[in-house]
Design a protein around this motif. Structure first.
Motif, mmCIF file in Angstrom:
data_model
loop_
_atom_site.group_PDB
_atom_site.id
_atom_site.type_symbol
_atom_site.label_atom_id
_atom_site.label_comp_id
_atom_site.label_asym_id
_atom_site.label_seq_id
_atom_site.Cartn_x
_atom_site.Cartn_y
_atom_site.Cartn_z
ATOM 1 N N MET A 113 -12.139 3.968 5.963
ATOM 2 C CA MET A 113 -12.127 4.040 4.496
ATOM 3 C C MET A 113 -11.482 2.772 3.930
ATOM 4 O O MET A 113 -10.434 2.338 4.402
ATOM 5 C CB MET A 113 -11.350 5.269 4.028
ATOM 6 N N ALA A 114 -12.128 2.174 2.924
ATOM 7 C CA ALA A 114 -11.583 0.973 2.304
ATOM 8 C C ALA A 114 -10.274 1.293 1.598
ATOM 9 O O ALA A 114 -10.123 2.331 0.970
ATOM 10 C CB ALA A 114 -12.589 0.417 1.301
ATOM 11 N N LYS A 115 -9.330 0.366 1.720
ATOM 12 C CA LYS A 115 -8.026 0.575 1.112
ATOM 13 C C LYS A 115 -7.824 -0.371 -0.070
ATOM 14 O O LYS A 115 -8.111 -1.567 0.037
ATOM 15 C CB LYS A 115 -6.923 0.356 2.142
ATOM 16 N N PRO A 116 -7.336 0.144 -1.190
ATOM 17 C CA PRO A 116 -7.069 -0.727 -2.343
ATOM 18 C C PRO A 116 -5.835 -1.584 -2.089
ATOM 19 O O PRO A 116 -5.030 -1.293 -1.195
ATOM 20 C CB PRO A 116 -6.823 0.275 -3.475
ATOM 21 N N ILE A 117 -5.692 -2.641 -2.859
ATOM 22 C CA ILE A 117 -4.524 -3.510 -2.745
ATOM 23 C C ILE A 117 -4.149 -3.978 -4.145
ATOM 24 O O ILE A 117 -5.022 -4.259 -4.975
ATOM 25 C CB ILE A 117 -4.813 -4.704 -1.805
ATOM 26 N N ALA A 118 -2.845 -4.006 -4.413
ATOM 27 C CA ALA A 118 -2.359 -4.429 -5.734
ATOM 28 C C ALA A 118 -1.137 -5.313 -5.571
ATOM 29 O O ALA A 118 -0.311 -5.097 -4.682
ATOM 30 C CB ALA A 118 -2.023 -3.212 -6.590
ATOM 31 N N PHE A 119 -1.028 -6.321 -6.426
ATOM 32 C CA PHE A 119 0.139 -7.209 -6.445
ATOM 33 C C PHE A 119 0.237 -7.803 -7.843
ATOM 34 O O PHE A 119 -0.760 -8.234 -8.420
ATOM 35 C CB PHE A 119 0.030 -8.300 -5.380
ATOM 36 N N GLY A 120 1.426 -7.788 -8.392
ATOM 37 C CA GLY A 120 1.598 -8.257 -9.764
ATOM 38 C C GLY A 120 0.715 -7.463 -10.708
ATOM 39 O O GLY A 120 0.696 -6.236 -10.683
ATOM 40 N N TYR A 148 -2.567 -7.767 -10.603
ATOM 41 C CA TYR A 148 -3.886 -7.815 -9.985
ATOM 42 C C TYR A 148 -4.123 -6.558 -9.142
ATOM 43 O O TYR A 148 -3.260 -6.143 -8.367
ATOM 44 C CB TYR A 148 -4.026 -9.064 -9.112
ATOM 45 N N GLN A 149 -5.295 -5.972 -9.297
ATOM 46 C CA GLN A 149 -5.652 -4.767 -8.549
ATOM 47 C C GLN A 149 -7.075 -4.909 -8.012
ATOM 48 O O GLN A 149 -7.976 -5.344 -8.733
ATOM 49 C CB GLN A 149 -5.554 -3.525 -9.437
ATOM 50 N N PHE A 150 -7.259 -4.552 -6.749
ATOM 51 C CA PHE A 150 -8.567 -4.624 -6.108
ATOM 52 C C PHE A 150 -8.838 -3.318 -5.383
ATOM 53 O O PHE A 150 -7.947 -2.733 -4.781
ATOM 54 C CB PHE A 150 -8.624 -5.791 -5.115
ATOM 55 N N LYS A 151 -10.093 -2.888 -5.425
ATOM 56 C CA LYS A 151 -10.454 -1.624 -4.787
ATOM 57 C C LYS A 151 -10.466 -1.736 -3.264
ATOM 58 O O LYS A 151 -10.294 -0.740 -2.563
ATOM 59 C CB LYS A 151 -11.817 -1.155 -5.288
ATOM 60 N N THR A 152 -10.700 -2.964 -2.759
ATOM 61 C CA THR A 152 -10.731 -3.173 -1.321
ATOM 62 C C THR A 152 -10.021 -4.482 -0.962
ATOM 63 O O THR A 152 -9.907 -5.386 -1.799
ATOM 64 C CB THR A 152 -12.174 -3.253 -0.786
ATOM 65 N N LYS A 153 -9.582 -4.581 0.287
ATOM 66 C CA LYS A 153 -8.979 -5.815 0.766
ATOM 67 C C LYS A 153 -10.022 -6.925 0.846
ATOM 68 O O LYS A 153 -9.720 -8.098 0.651
ATOM 69 C CB LYS A 153 -8.328 -5.595 2.134
ATOM 70 N N LYS A 154 -11.285 -6.519 1.098
ATOM 71 C CA LYS A 154 -12.362 -7.500 1.159
ATOM 72 C C LYS A 154 -12.548 -8.196 -0.181
ATOM 73 O O LYS A 154 -12.710 -9.420 -0.243
ATOM 74 C CB LYS A 154 -13.665 -6.819 1.582
ATOM 75 N N SER A 155 -12.508 -7.424 -1.261
ATOM 76 C CA SER A 155 -12.688 -8.022 -2.590
ATOM 77 C C SER A 155 -11.514 -8.927 -2.946
ATOM 78 O O SER A 155 -11.692 -9.965 -3.587
ATOM 79 C CB SER A 155 -12.877 -6.935 -3.651
ATOM 80 N N ALA A 156 -10.307 -8.554 -2.506
ATOM 81 C CA ALA A 156 -9.132 -9.396 -2.748
ATOM 82 C C ALA A 156 -9.244 -10.700 -1.965
ATOM 83 O O ALA A 156 -8.907 -11.785 -2.467
ATOM 84 C CB ALA A 156 -7.863 -8.658 -2.349
ATOM 85 N N THR A 157 -9.738 -10.603 -0.734
ATOM 86 C CA THR A 157 -9.931 -11.789 0.101
ATOM 87 C C THR A 157 -10.952 -12.731 -0.522
ATOM 88 O O THR A 157 -10.747 -13.951 -0.560
ATOM 89 C CB THR A 157 -10.398 -11.375 1.515
#
Length: 217
Positions: free
Chosen positions: A1-8, A10-19
């Protein structure tokens, strides 16, 4: 299952999109260029996820600039307010490296001088990439491991020494060290590895493009 990531902020639904977002931002720059404010804010926020953020930040971040690493890939350097600088992996912030990867990088660091010497000597003899026919320079060429691969070479060495890769002790480099890969702590193990590598490694100089294609295939 894709995991979301957030910092500051900025929010992304997946680590791939953040990358993908991080890579798109950094690819706008060439070595030596300082990040624009909007990109600097993004990476300063991302760096807070780094497992060694306090050490990387040091006295405080003055600005962030793009440089080239030992594989000629774009990387980021934190320039601190006290005049010192250090590399900081944005990839590590999104996808923390496994212990196996960290140890492997330390063993790569141990033979860095050998690889660099091979590269320089080969460029005196080889004008073009044997695969693509591209004219080779120090900047656009990679030293490729033939059979065995680097990973197989390392596994064979550790098996010979009856050592599990997870148990290899590493020493963190000093903040001023331009190469921030870990260092193998055991000097005898380090010397034995360098000798083993010298005897067993089969190397060839290729263009970066040819080598990356080979690794993906």
């Amino acid at each position: 299952m894709a995991k979301p990531i957030a910092f500051g902020t900025y929010q992304f639904k997946t680590k791939k999109s953040a990358t993908e977002e991080a890579r798109n931002r950094i690819n706008q720059y060439e070595a030596g260029e300082r990040l624009r404010l909007e990109d600097e804010n993004f990476f300063v926020s991302l760096f807070t996820l780094h497992s060694e953020y306090s050490e990387k930040k040091g006295a405080g971040i003055d600005y962030i600039a793009v440089e080239r690493d030992f594989h000629n890939n774009r990387c980021l350097y934190i320039h601190r307010v006290d005049g010192t600088s250090i590399d900081c992996s944005w990839v590590h912030c999104i996808q923390p490296a496994s212990q196996k990867t960290v140890v492997s990088m330390a063993f790569r660091r141990a033979v860095k001088e050998t690889i660099m010497a091979y590269k320089s000597a080969s460029l005196d003899k080889v004008d073009v990439c044997p695969v693509l026919g591209t004219k080779l320079t120090y900047e656009n060429s990679h030293v490729s491991y033939l059979s065995p691969s680097f990973d197989d070479l390392l596994i064979g060495f550790l098996q010979q020494c009856h050592i599990d890769i997870e148990s290899v002790a590493l020493t963190n480099p000093k903040p001023v060290d331009t190469d921030q890969r870990g260092q193998v702590t055991d000097q005898k193990l380090l010397n034995d590895w360098c000798s083993f590598h010298q005897r067993k490694a089969s190397l060839k100089l290729l263009s970066a493009e040819a080598n990356l294609h080979r690794l993906k295939s």
